[in-house]
Design an enzyme around this catalytic site. Structure first.
Site, PDB file in Angstrom:
ATOM      1  N   GLY A 249       0.635  -1.279   0.019  1.00 13.45           N
ATOM      2  CA  GLY A 249      -0.011   0.077  -0.190  1.00 13.45           C
ATOM      3  C   GLY A 249       0.663   1.188  -0.052  1.00 13.45           C
ATOM      4  O   GLY A 249       0.051   2.460  -0.117  1.00 13.45           O
ATOM      5  N   GLU A 292       4.200  -6.602   2.044  1.00 14.89           N
ATOM      6  CA  GLU A 292       3.782  -6.932   0.936  1.00 14.89           C
ATOM      7  C   GLU A 292       3.630  -5.958  -0.129  1.00 14.89           C
ATOM      8  O   GLU A 292       2.751  -5.757  -1.031  1.00 14.89           O
ATOM      9  CB  GLU A 292       2.396  -7.849   1.132  1.00 14.89           C
ATOM     10  CG  GLU A 292       2.356  -9.223   0.988  1.00 14.89           C
ATOM     11  CD  GLU A 292       1.004  -9.843   1.201  1.00 14.89           C
ATOM     12  OE1 GLU A 292       1.071 -11.085   1.567  1.00 14.89           O
ATOM     13  OE2 GLU A 292       0.134  -9.092   1.062  1.00 14.89           O
ATOM     14  N   PRO A 293       4.777  -5.372  -0.251  1.00 16.16           N
ATOM     15  CA  PRO A 293       4.844  -4.163  -1.187  1.00 16.16           C
ATOM     16  C   PRO A 293       4.621  -4.527  -2.607  1.00 16.16           C
ATOM     17  O   PRO A 293       5.414  -5.403  -3.081  1.00 16.16           O
ATOM     18  CB  PRO A 293       6.178  -3.506  -0.950  1.00 16.16           C
ATOM     19  CG  PRO A 293       6.964  -4.557  -0.469  1.00 16.16           C
ATOM     20  CD  PRO A 293       5.991  -5.405   0.330  1.00 16.16           C
ATOM     21  N   GLY A 294       3.929  -3.853  -3.473  1.00 14.85           N
ATOM     22  CA  GLY A 294       4.259  -4.107  -4.880  1.00 14.85           C
ATOM     23  C   GLY A 294       4.457  -3.017  -5.700  1.00 14.85           C
ATOM     24  O   GLY A 294       5.506  -2.717  -6.313  1.00 14.85           O
ATOM     25  N   ARG A 295       3.497  -1.907  -5.635  1.00 14.10           N
ATOM     26  CA  ARG A 295       3.933  -0.517  -6.596  1.00 14.10           C
ATOM     27  C   ARG A 295       5.029   0.147  -5.899  1.00 14.10           C
ATOM     28  O   ARG A 295       5.955   0.345  -6.909  1.00 14.10           O
ATOM     29  CB  ARG A 295       2.624   0.353  -5.984  1.00 14.10           C
ATOM     30  CG  ARG A 295       2.692   1.570  -6.864  1.00 14.10           C
ATOM     31  CD  ARG A 295       1.570   2.632  -6.163  1.00 14.10           C
ATOM     32  NE  ARG A 295       0.271   2.025  -5.936  1.00 14.10           N
ATOM     33  CZ  ARG A 295      -0.691   2.238  -6.878  1.00 14.10           C
ATOM     34  NH1 ARG A 295      -0.734   2.699  -7.991  1.00 14.10           N
ATOM     35  NH2 ARG A 295      -1.925   1.662  -6.306  1.00 14.10           N
ATOM     36  N   TYR A 336      -8.659   4.943 -12.484  1.00 17.17           N
ATOM     37  CA  TYR A 336      -8.780   5.632 -11.240  1.00 17.17           C
ATOM     38  C   TYR A 336      -8.676   7.114 -11.347  1.00 17.17           C
ATOM     39  O   TYR A 336      -8.280   7.923 -10.531  1.00 17.17           O
ATOM     40  CB  TYR A 336      -7.599   5.002 -10.579  1.00 17.17           C
ATOM     41  CG  TYR A 336      -7.517   3.617 -10.457  1.00 17.17           C
ATOM     42  CD1 TYR A 336      -8.151   2.747  -9.799  1.00 17.17           C
ATOM     43  CD2 TYR A 336      -6.252   3.183 -11.147  1.00 17.17           C
ATOM     44  CE1 TYR A 336      -8.256   1.363  -9.900  1.00 17.17           C
ATOM     45  CE2 TYR A 336      -6.139   1.598 -11.015  1.00 17.17           C
ATOM     46  CZ  TYR A 336      -6.906   0.965 -10.617  1.00 17.17           C
ATOM     47  OH  TYR A 336      -6.922  -0.481 -10.469  1.00 17.17           O
ATOM     48  N   CYS A 363     -10.423   3.297 -29.444  1.00 12.63           N
ATOM     49  CA  CYS A 363     -11.627   4.277 -29.961  1.00 12.63           C
ATOM     50  C   CYS A 363     -12.341   4.627 -28.858  1.00 12.63           C
ATOM     51  O   CYS A 363     -13.626   4.238 -28.649  1.00 12.63           O
ATOM     52  CB  CYS A 363     -12.378   3.190 -30.806  1.00 12.63           C
ATOM     53  SG  CYS A 363     -11.538   2.648 -32.120  1.00 12.63           S
ATOM     54  N   GLU A 364     -11.849   5.460 -28.010  1.00 11.92           N
ATOM     55  CA  GLU A 364     -12.714   5.806 -27.006  1.00 11.92           C
ATOM     56  C   GLU A 364     -12.187   7.347 -26.502  1.00 11.92           C
ATOM     57  O   GLU A 364     -11.021   7.376 -26.290  1.00 11.92           O
ATOM     58  CB  GLU A 364     -12.383   4.782 -25.458  1.00 11.92           C
ATOM     59  CG  GLU A 364     -12.827   3.660 -25.726  1.00 11.92           C
ATOM     60  CD  GLU A 364     -13.586   3.031 -24.605  1.00 11.92           C
ATOM     61  OE1 GLU A 364     -13.932   3.632 -23.578  1.00 11.92           O
ATOM     62  OE2 GLU A 364     -13.475   1.705 -24.389  1.00 11.92           O
TER      63      GLU A 364
HETATM   64  N1  LLP Z   1      -1.166  -7.303  -0.814  1.00 13.71           N
HETATM   65  C1  LLP Z   1      -2.460  -7.491  -1.129  1.00 13.71           C
HETATM   66  C2  LLP Z   1      -3.195  -8.593  -0.247  1.00 13.71           C
HETATM   67  C3  LLP Z   1      -2.946  -6.816  -2.105  1.00 13.71           C
HETATM   68  O1  LLP Z   1      -4.209  -6.989  -2.491  1.00 13.71           O
HETATM   69  C4  LLP Z   1      -2.269  -5.950  -2.667  1.00 13.71           C
HETATM   70  C5  LLP Z   1      -2.642  -4.753  -3.847  1.00 13.71           C
HETATM   71  C6  LLP Z   1      -0.842  -5.379  -2.392  1.00 13.71           C
HETATM   72  C7  LLP Z   1      -0.370  -6.366  -1.420  1.00 13.71           C
HETATM   73  C8  LLP Z   1       0.153  -4.927  -2.868  1.00 13.71           C
HETATM   74  O2  LLP Z   1      -0.173  -3.182  -2.694  1.00 13.71           O
HETATM   75  P1  LLP Z   1       0.796  -2.270  -3.342  1.00 13.71           P
HETATM   76  O3  LLP Z   1       2.072  -2.221  -2.390  1.00 13.71           O
HETATM   77  O4  LLP Z   1       0.951  -2.299  -4.842  1.00 13.71           O
HETATM   78  O5  LLP Z   1      -0.300  -0.961  -3.265  1.00 13.71           O
HETATM   79  N2  LLP Z   1      -4.388  -1.630  -9.682  1.00 13.71           N
HETATM   80  C9  LLP Z   1      -4.412  -0.435  -8.660  1.00 13.71           C
HETATM   81  C10 LLP Z   1      -3.875  -1.256  -7.414  1.00 13.71           C
HETATM   82  C11 LLP Z   1      -4.652  -2.493  -6.820  1.00 13.71           C
HETATM   83  C12 LLP Z   1      -3.805  -3.080  -5.549  1.00 13.71           C
HETATM   84  C13 LLP Z   1      -4.382  -4.476  -5.360  1.00 13.71           C
HETATM   85  N3  LLP Z   1      -3.890  -4.932  -4.276  1.00 13.71           N
HETATM   86  C14 LLP Z   1      -3.716   0.615  -9.154  1.00 13.71           C
HETATM   87  O6  LLP Z   1      -3.334   0.554 -10.443  1.00 13.71           O
HETATM   88  O7  LLP Z   1      -3.546   1.689  -8.443  1.00 13.71           O
END
Ligand code: LLP
Length: 435
Positions: A249, A292-295, A336, A363-364
């Protein structure tokens, strides 16, 4: 009138005397020439540096959230950096396993895991399953009964914490399709069930309050609630809690005016809140704090290169600069209202007096990548245009809308570039047709 703010790019970015922008020693306009456009470019060093920052900031288990950006090369990089990986579907599980990711370091998530997905997770020997519903617990218990053992199970808790982000990505509130409610006692009932089942090891508790969160107080509140729950688990079930996972997050800087906290600061604040809450709650458990970082690992390490096509000046209305991609390679603006910057890598230090909207080719009318971007006045058909900070949830959410082939992914490092995902071809677009 200002020039593009280079600090939105990976730390390796430089601009040479001719004004060309390089990332990891590789000229971006040259990459577009060599590999075509649109093109996703990742600085491998930046990805690795961010994984390391997380390990240093957390100490406890860090799992990269594969949903942000996943392919074989990324899974191997994450494994190599010593992180675990969070997969949320059978497909993500397959990609991780196919890349040779150690199963014991895989966490399996999802609010609607199918029997088949759970069976595959059991068979592969994934380290943990994060359970999301009673229905899922029924199925996990059935599989555990049959095989005599199960991955360790964490309970996903909905802590009831509101966050200041887009409602589509706020997941910690009570009205959520994810997790077991804390306030209504369901989370405690779920833990009770896992603790009582001899073949299902209890691994701890998990929450994920949302994504692109810039304010750390939301995490502090989540930590306080989770530690309160550790106390409830101990006193009501007698079980100790090995891990509290705060999910992902952390927000990233998409625009010069954004100021999300650093990974180090985020880790420090979470730990501080945690220690304080543990001491105040007087619990016996000494849980590790996982995340659990992604972004915040993937986004700032990536950018997308496009080629400028049609430029349309509509007198007294607006200038549209159309590029050869759009919502099929980056769905975030249309979904978003996400905002980005844009620049021309061949003239990276140029002033940008022109206000123009970067449009995609779909096409949007809503297919706009950057509204009111600033560009050099001489932007022209054929220029390479870059959008920074697209490393997360762009390739991950790409589609073939309008039968546009998905772009290639290139990793750059030490002056060299390698294609890690090839560009789709027109043949790929008919590959699945059977008749
Ligand atoms: N853990 C869980 C259980 C999650 O559902 C998520 C993201 C993460 C970790 C990783 O979160 P992050 O660190 O990336 O914020 N498509 C959207 C974001 C959807 C996030 C879904 N879950 C966007 O492009 O903003």
């Amino acid at each position: 009138m200002s020039a593009f703010d280079l600090s939105l790019l990976p730390r390796s970015a430089t601009v040479d005397a001719a004004g060309r922008c390089h990332v990891a020693g590789v000229a971006l306009d040259g990459l577009a020439e060599r590999f075509g456009t649109p093109l996703y470019v990742y600085d491998e060093g930046e990805l690795r540096a961010r994984c390391r920052e997380y390990r240093a900031a957390f100490g406890g288990p860090v799992a990269y959230a594969g949903k942000a950006f996943l392919c074989g090369a990324m899974a191997r990089l994450v494994a190599d950096e010593g992180l675990g990986i969070d997969v949320a579907t059978g497909g993500e599980l397959h990609v991780a396993l196919h890349a040779g990711f150690p199963p014991s370091r895989i966490t399996f998530h999802g609010n609607n895991k199918s029997d088949e997905e759970l069976r595959r997770a059991f068979e592969a020997g994934v380290g943990r399953i994060v359970a999301d519903s009673f229905d899922e617990l029924d199925r996990v218990e059935r599989l555990a009964g049959r095989s005599g053992r199960a991955p360790a199970v964490m309970i996903r808790v909905t802590p009831g914490v509101a966050v200041d982000t887009h409602e589509y990505i706020a997941t910690g509130v009570e009205d959520s399709k994810f997790g077991f409610g804390l306030a209504n006692g369901e989370a405690l009932a779920a833990v009770r069930r896992v603790v009582a089942h001899h073949a299902v090891p209890f691994a701890g508790i998990h929450c994920h309050i949302g994504s692109q969160i810039d304010r750390l107080d939301a995490f502090t509140r989540a930590v306080e609630k989770m530690v309160g729950f550790v106390h409830a688990v101990e006193s009501e079930t007698g079980a100790l809690v090995d891990e509290v996972n705060v999910g992902g997050g952390l927000g990233v800087r998409y625009l010069p005016e954004d100021s999300p906290p650093s990974i180090a600061r985020y880790g420090a604040v979470v730990h501080e809140a945690f220690e304080k809450a543990i001491a105040a709650a007087g619990v016996r458990s000494r849980p590790r704090v996982g995340c659990e970082p992604g972004r915040s690992i993937a986004a700032p390490a990536g950018l997308t290169l496009y080629r400028v096509g049609t430029i349309k000046h509509i007198p007294s209305v607006r200038t549209y600069v159309a590029v050869d991609g759009g919502m099929s390679d980056n769905l975030r603006p249309v979904t978003y209202g996400a905002r980005y910057e844009a620049f021309l890598p061949a003239r990276a230090a140029a002033e940008r007096p022109l206000v123009a909207t970067i449009a995609g080719k779909h096409c949007e009318q809503g297919d706009l990548l950057v509204r009111d971007a600033r560009l050099p006045a001489d932007v022209a058909n054929g220029d390479v245009l870059a959008i920074p900070v697209t490393g997360a949830y762009a390739y991950a959410m790409a589609s073939n809308y309008n039968k546009v082939p998905r772009p290639a992914v290139v990793f750059v490092r030490d002056g060299t570039a390698r294609v890690v995902v090839r560009r789709e071809t027109d043949d790929d677009l008919v590959r699945l047709d059977l008749a």
